[in-house]
Design an enzyme around this catalytic site. Structure first.
Site, mmCIF file in Angstrom:
data_model
loop_
_atom_site.group_PDB
_atom_site.id
_atom_site.type_symbol
_atom_site.label_atom_id
_atom_site.label_comp_id
_atom_site.label_asym_id
_atom_site.label_seq_id
_atom_site.Cartn_x
_atom_site.Cartn_y
_atom_site.Cartn_z
ATOM 1 N N PRO A 2 -3.154 4.418 9.928
ATOM 2 C CA PRO A 2 -3.911 4.508 11.145
ATOM 3 C C PRO A 2 -5.296 5.071 10.863
ATOM 4 O O PRO A 2 -5.450 6.014 10.106
ATOM 5 C CB PRO A 2 -3.084 5.481 11.943
ATOM 6 C CG PRO A 2 -1.728 5.407 11.374
ATOM 7 C CD PRO A 2 -1.835 4.836 10.032
ATOM 8 N N GLU A 3 -6.266 4.444 11.430
ATOM 9 C CA GLU A 3 -7.647 4.923 11.325
ATOM 10 C C GLU A 3 -8.011 5.565 12.664
ATOM 11 O O GLU A 3 -7.127 5.758 13.498
ATOM 12 C CB GLU A 3 -8.580 3.743 11.016
ATOM 13 C CG GLU A 3 -8.138 2.958 9.785
ATOM 14 C CD GLU A 3 -9.055 1.786 9.458
ATOM 15 O OE1 GLU A 3 -10.249 1.853 9.776
ATOM 16 O OE2 GLU A 3 -8.552 0.794 8.907
ATOM 17 N N ARG A 112 6.303 5.923 3.744
ATOM 18 C CA ARG A 112 5.787 6.170 2.394
ATOM 19 C C ARG A 112 5.631 7.641 2.034
ATOM 20 O O ARG A 112 5.222 7.957 0.922
ATOM 21 C CB ARG A 112 4.468 5.413 2.214
ATOM 22 C CG ARG A 112 4.712 3.922 2.201
ATOM 23 C CD ARG A 112 3.436 3.147 2.188
ATOM 24 N NE ARG A 112 2.755 3.264 0.909
ATOM 25 C CZ ARG A 112 1.599 2.690 0.652
ATOM 26 N NH1 ARG A 112 0.992 1.986 1.582
ATOM 27 N NH2 ARG A 112 1.032 2.821 -0.513
#
Length: 284
Positions: A2-3, A112
DNA sequence: ACGTAGACTTGAATCT
DNA sequence: ATTCTTCAAGTCTACG
């Protein structure tokens, strides 16, 4: 990860869902997900706090708790922070579970395991606990102009794409929105940052804000893992001009979208709309 | 100081 | 179907 637009969407959702709720119990299923303090202390100290407000700085989610404490979260590539009401079977990627007194749960899921949660004890600040937070550059939605970019990029030989990704210069832009902003501004991502002309930087500054605001309006981009605080997908990925469109026709000129690696990151652009040499007015 | 690979971690997708 | 390689919203560290 997410940015900025995705993190902003999550923050707005949490701000609607969390204030006033109390943490009743904390369960850490993967120690790597805790940035500070030690896992035992994280569990003991977070329990009992009340959520007050949720804000964002760059890609960090900052949650203010009562008694001057805080809870921070960085989603990195695959993190999700969500409030669930119906406690269905949690995802196999659940890393931290925070039970709330009203029966709901705040869940941190992260396939991750790059993402982190930090507890900030009373008396300490977010920056005390997360030093890089203090090194972040400008917030692009608050401070952005050709003049600012000119001073940030001055003398830099690195590709302008790489400079846009440098969180110490501008906070919150990631791989998708760097590519999209450069495409909208007609600037080739490989151009050395310091060589981009002032008029182009004016355009770029404007396009960065337009792209980010439009993405927030669409609740961010969901490529695979991102979900907002209610578990809902974003929609901006369908609006992308170049990101993820390698080999497809440019929406403007129909030529094939290129993909190259720049500083290790996939970079998408249109060679015609973003020529490597700045387009200059024909001299005659 | 500046800029770029490599590492971290897990899974999905593409290709034999 | 299985295996292998490549790639992925990020950032930190170690090199040259």
């Amino acid at each position: 990860m997410p940015e900025l637009p995705e993190v902003e969407t999550v923050c707005r959702g949490l701000q609607l869902q969390l204030p006033g709720s109390f943490v009743s119990e904390v369960d850490v299923l993967r120690d790597d997900s805790i940035g500070y303090p030690e896992v035992e202390e994280f569990i003991d100290q977070l329990a009992g706090h009340r959520f007050e407000s949720v804000t964002r700085r760059g890609k960090y989610i900052l949650i203010n708790l009562d008694r001057g404490a805080g809870l921070a979260c960085h989603l990195r590539m695959s993190g999700r922070l969500m409030v669930v009401k119906d406690l269905q079977q949690p995802s196999r990627f659940l890393r931290v579970r925070m039970g709330l007194k009203d029966g709901r749960e705040l869940r941190f899921e992260d396939m991750r395991v790059f993402g982190r949660l930090w507890y900030v004890p009373p008396g300490k600040t977010f920056v005390d606990v997360i030093p890089t937070l203090g090194e972040l550059g400008v917030e692009p939605l608050d401070q952005m102009s050709g003049e600012i970019l000119a001073s940030l990029f001055d003398g830099k030989k690195q590709p302008v794409k790489t400079a846009l990704l440098d969180q110490r210069l501008i906070a919150g832009i990631g791989n998708i929105y760097a590519d999209e902003s450069l495409y909208q501004a007609g600037i080739n991502p490989l151009r050395p940052a310091g060589t981009v002309k002032r008029a182009e930087l004016d355009k770029l500054a404007n396009e960065i804000q337009k792209v980010l605001k439009r993405a927030i309006k669409h609740r961010g981009s969901t490529l695979s893992d991102y979900r907002d605080s209610e578990g809902v997908n974003g929609n901006y990925q369908n609006k992308a001009g170049v990101y993820g469109r390698e080999g497809l026709p440019c929406r403007v000129c129909k030529s094939e979208i290129e993909r190259v690696k720049i500083a290790g990151r996939s970079s998408h652009f249109c060679l015609v709309c973003q020529p490597i040499k700045a387009v200059r007015k024909s001299r005659k």
